[in-house]
Scaffold this motif. Structure first.
Motif, PDB file in Angstrom:
ATOM      1  N   PRO A   1      46.781  31.572  32.316  1.00  0.00           N
ATOM      2  CA  PRO A   1      48.014  32.262  31.970  1.00  0.00           C
ATOM      3  C   PRO A   1      49.225  31.925  32.836  1.00  0.00           C
ATOM      4  O   PRO A   1      50.107  32.747  33.022  1.00  0.00           O
ATOM      5  CB  PRO A   1      47.628  33.729  32.114  1.00  0.00           C
ATOM      6  CG  PRO A   1      46.580  33.739  33.174  1.00  0.00           C
ATOM      7  CD  PRO A   1      45.846  32.435  33.035  1.00  0.00           C
ATOM      8  N   HIS A   2      49.289  30.721  33.363  1.00  0.00           N
ATOM      9  CA  HIS A   2      50.480  30.192  34.026  1.00  0.00           C
ATOM     10  C   HIS A   2      50.835  30.896  35.334  1.00  0.00           C
ATOM     11  O   HIS A   2      51.997  31.106  35.641  1.00  0.00           O
ATOM     12  CB  HIS A   2      51.685  30.192  33.088  1.00  0.00           C
ATOM     13  CG  HIS A   2      51.456  29.368  31.866  1.00  0.00           C
ATOM     14  ND1 HIS A   2      51.608  28.007  31.851  1.00  0.00           N
ATOM     15  CD2 HIS A   2      51.049  29.699  30.618  1.00  0.00           C
ATOM     16  CE1 HIS A   2      51.328  27.539  30.646  1.00  0.00           C
ATOM     17  NE2 HIS A   2      50.974  28.548  29.887  1.00  0.00           N
ATOM     18  N   TYR A   3      49.864  31.294  36.077  1.00  0.00           N
ATOM     19  CA  TYR A   3      50.097  31.772  37.441  1.00  0.00           C
ATOM     20  C   TYR A   3      48.861  31.436  38.247  1.00  0.00           C
ATOM     21  O   TYR A   3      47.783  31.237  37.693  1.00  0.00           O
ATOM     22  CB  TYR A   3      50.389  33.280  37.497  1.00  0.00           C
ATOM     23  CG  TYR A   3      49.258  34.149  37.023  1.00  0.00           C
ATOM     24  CD1 TYR A   3      48.256  34.544  37.897  1.00  0.00           C
ATOM     25  CD2 TYR A   3      49.177  34.557  35.701  1.00  0.00           C
ATOM     26  CE1 TYR A   3      47.204  35.320  37.466  1.00  0.00           C
ATOM     27  CE2 TYR A   3      48.127  35.337  35.263  1.00  0.00           C
ATOM     28  CZ  TYR A   3      47.147  35.709  36.154  1.00  0.00           C
ATOM     29  OH  TYR A   3      46.107  36.466  35.715  1.00  0.00           O
ATOM     30  N   GLY A   4      49.045  31.386  39.548  1.00  0.00           N
ATOM     31  CA  GLY A   4      47.937  31.015  40.408  1.00  0.00           C
ATOM     32  C   GLY A   4      46.979  32.162  40.646  1.00  0.00           C
ATOM     33  O   GLY A   4      47.276  33.312  40.320  1.00  0.00           O
ATOM     34  N   PRO A   5      45.823  31.868  41.214  1.00  0.00           N
ATOM     35  CA  PRO A   5      44.865  32.920  41.516  1.00  0.00           C
ATOM     36  C   PRO A   5      45.325  33.732  42.722  1.00  0.00           C
ATOM     37  O   PRO A   5      46.193  33.306  43.467  1.00  0.00           O
ATOM     38  CB  PRO A   5      43.595  32.136  41.845  1.00  0.00           C
ATOM     39  CG  PRO A   5      44.102  30.851  42.394  1.00  0.00           C
ATOM     40  CD  PRO A   5      45.364  30.543  41.625  1.00  0.00           C
ATOM     41  N   TYR A   6      44.743  34.891  42.895  1.00  0.00           N
ATOM     42  CA  TYR A   6      44.996  35.691  44.091  1.00  0.00           C
ATOM     43  C   TYR A   6      43.835  35.455  45.053  1.00  0.00           C
ATOM     44  O   TYR A   6      42.782  36.065  44.908  1.00  0.00           O
ATOM     45  CB  TYR A   6      45.069  37.175  43.755  1.00  0.00           C
ATOM     46  CG  TYR A   6      46.362  37.603  43.116  1.00  0.00           C
ATOM     47  CD1 TYR A   6      47.515  37.725  43.872  1.00  0.00           C
ATOM     48  CD2 TYR A   6      46.426  37.892  41.773  1.00  0.00           C
ATOM     49  CE1 TYR A   6      48.698  38.131  43.301  1.00  0.00           C
ATOM     50  CE2 TYR A   6      47.605  38.302  41.187  1.00  0.00           C
ATOM     51  CZ  TYR A   6      48.741  38.426  41.956  1.00  0.00           C
ATOM     52  OH  TYR A   6      49.904  38.825  41.381  1.00  0.00           O
ATOM     53  N   PRO A   7      43.995  34.574  46.029  1.00  0.00           N
ATOM     54  CA  PRO A   7      42.884  34.345  46.949  1.00  0.00           C
ATOM     55  C   PRO A   7      42.672  35.495  47.925  1.00  0.00           C
ATOM     56  O   PRO A   7      41.619  35.639  48.512  1.00  0.00           O
ATOM     57  CB  PRO A   7      43.303  33.074  47.688  1.00  0.00           C
ATOM     58  CG  PRO A   7      44.792  33.075  47.620  1.00  0.00           C
ATOM     59  CD  PRO A   7      45.156  33.742  46.319  1.00  0.00           C
ATOM     60  N   PHE A   8      43.705  36.327  48.104  1.00  0.00           N
ATOM     61  CA  PHE A   8      43.616  37.440  49.046  1.00  0.00           C
ATOM     62  C   PHE A   8      43.984  38.736  48.333  1.00  0.00           C
ATOM     63  O   PHE A   8      44.663  38.738  47.324  1.00  0.00           O
ATOM     64  CB  PHE A   8      44.575  37.237  50.217  1.00  0.00           C
ATOM     65  CG  PHE A   8      44.423  35.915  50.891  1.00  0.00           C
ATOM     66  CD1 PHE A   8      43.309  35.634  51.657  1.00  0.00           C
ATOM     67  CD2 PHE A   8      45.387  34.933  50.735  1.00  0.00           C
ATOM     68  CE1 PHE A   8      43.148  34.415  52.273  1.00  0.00           C
ATOM     69  CE2 PHE A   8      45.245  33.702  51.342  1.00  0.00           C
ATOM     70  CZ  PHE A   8      44.122  33.444  52.110  1.00  0.00           C
ATOM     71  N   ALA A   9      43.534  39.835  48.893  1.00  0.00           N
ATOM     72  CA  ALA A   9      43.907  41.170  48.427  1.00  0.00           C
ATOM     73  C   ALA A   9      43.636  41.367  46.946  1.00  0.00           C
ATOM     74  O   ALA A   9      44.422  41.952  46.231  1.00  0.00           O
ATOM     75  CB  ALA A   9      45.376  41.455  48.740  1.00  0.00           C
ATOM     76  N   ALA A  10      42.508  40.821  46.483  1.00  0.00           N
ATOM     77  CA  ALA A  10      42.136  40.996  45.084  1.00  0.00           C
ATOM     78  C   ALA A  10      40.732  41.577  44.997  1.00  0.00           C
ATOM     79  O   ALA A  10      39.952  41.213  44.139  1.00  0.00           O
ATOM     80  CB  ALA A  10      42.234  39.683  44.340  1.00  0.00           C
ATOM     81  N   THR A  11      40.419  42.480  45.894  1.00  0.00           N
ATOM     82  CA  THR A  11      39.117  43.138  45.911  1.00  0.00           C
ATOM     83  C   THR A  11      39.140  44.316  44.944  1.00  0.00           C
ATOM     84  O   THR A  11      40.080  45.112  44.959  1.00  0.00           O
ATOM     85  CB  THR A  11      38.795  43.647  47.330  1.00  0.00           C
ATOM     86  OG1 THR A  11      38.836  42.550  48.230  1.00  0.00           O
ATOM     87  CG2 THR A  11      37.438  44.311  47.378  1.00  0.00           C
ATOM     88  N   PHE A  12      38.132  44.419  44.124  1.00  0.00           N
ATOM     89  CA  PHE A  12      38.086  45.535  43.179  1.00  0.00           C
ATOM     90  C   PHE A  12      37.544  46.772  43.874  1.00  0.00           C
ATOM     91  O   PHE A  12      36.523  46.726  44.556  1.00  0.00           O
ATOM     92  CB  PHE A  12      37.220  45.187  41.973  1.00  0.00           C
ATOM     93  CG  PHE A  12      37.206  46.267  40.939  1.00  0.00           C
ATOM     94  CD1 PHE A  12      38.352  46.566  40.229  1.00  0.00           C
ATOM     95  CD2 PHE A  12      36.055  47.000  40.695  1.00  0.00           C
ATOM     96  CE1 PHE A  12      38.355  47.576  39.277  1.00  0.00           C
ATOM     97  CE2 PHE A  12      36.045  48.006  39.740  1.00  0.00           C
ATOM     98  CZ  PHE A  12      37.200  48.294  39.032  1.00  0.00           C
ATOM     99  N   ASN A  13      38.245  47.888  43.680  1.00  0.00           N
ATOM    100  CA  ASN A  13      37.883  49.166  44.277  1.00  0.00           C
ATOM    101  C   ASN A  13      37.536  50.142  43.151  1.00  0.00           C
ATOM    102  O   ASN A  13      38.430  50.792  42.597  1.00  0.00           O
ATOM    103  CB  ASN A  13      39.051  49.719  45.101  1.00  0.00           C
ATOM    104  CG  ASN A  13      39.497  48.753  46.171  1.00  0.00           C
ATOM    105  OD1 ASN A  13      38.898  48.650  47.227  1.00  0.00           O
ATOM    106  ND2 ASN A  13      40.569  48.015  45.905  1.00  0.00           N
TER     107      ASN A  13
END
Length: 198
Positions: free
Chosen positions: A171-183
């Motif tokens: 979808p035309h954006y980069g991944p979130y390598p940080f702060a993408a932990t599911f809570n």
């Protein structure tokens, strides 16, 4: 519009569109049935549904998530720029002034006063920059949003690799390598647009 230096007006997203990159053009949502037509992508979506408590094959909720992700990215950029730009300017200015003027002062006391003032100014701006970054990156609701956006990107890439009709880099954006932990314990009542953008 021509390429003669005129400004290009960025149009607002349509009914099934979202902004895929900060400051970019609206992107058409790929329908869920296109993704689900690729067996590996459908399996990945169903697994992600269980892992992240989210229906990745529901166009309406995916579109809402992608639009919220864009707002989250905008908020992070604004917060970073608000303190990052002054920090860079003051830090660069302090180094240049030291190199060109302050170190040649005859008085050691004047040099000491300058050093203390410059360090205090830089540390103060650094404190606000880090505090702002931590506030945005550590918010659990925002982390859930990023975790879902990252997983959706992975699902879309699986579908494209499996022959699905999905645009390159969608979808035309980069991944979130940080702060993408599911809570999973976090309530979903508030969204990024409900929070302050600064």
């Amino acid at each position: 519009m021509s390429d003669s230096g005129e400004f290009k007006e960025i149009r607002r997203p349509g009914e099934l569109e979202f902004i895929g990159r900060r400051g970019g053009e609206p992107v058409q949502l790929v329908p869920a049935d296109v993704i689900a037509a690729v067996p590996a992508a459908k399996r990945a979506a169903e697994e992600a549904n269980r892992d992240l408590d989210f229906d990745f094959l529901d166009d309406r909720v995916v579109l809402t998530m992608l639009r919220e992700r864009h707002l989250d990215e905008e908020a992070m950029f604004k917060a970073g720029f608000k303190f990052g730009a002054p920090l860079a300017i003051v830090g660069f200015g302090a180094i240049v002034y030291w190199g060109g003027v302050a170190q040649y002062w005859e008085s050691g006391r004047s040099q000491w006063i300058y050093e203390v003032a410059a360090v205090l100014a830089v540390l103060t701006l650094l404190f606000f920059f880090v505090r702002s970054a931590v506030t945005h990156w550590s918010d659990p609701r925002r982390q859930n949003l990023r975790a879902r956006a990252r997983r959706y990107r992975e699902i879309a890439h699986i579908a494209r690799s499996g022959g699905g009709d999905i645009p390159k880099r969608y979808p035309h954006y980069g991944p979130y390598p940080f702060a993408a932990t599911f809570n999973p314990e976090v309530e979903e009542s508030r969204r990024p647009e409900d929070e302050g953008q600064g």
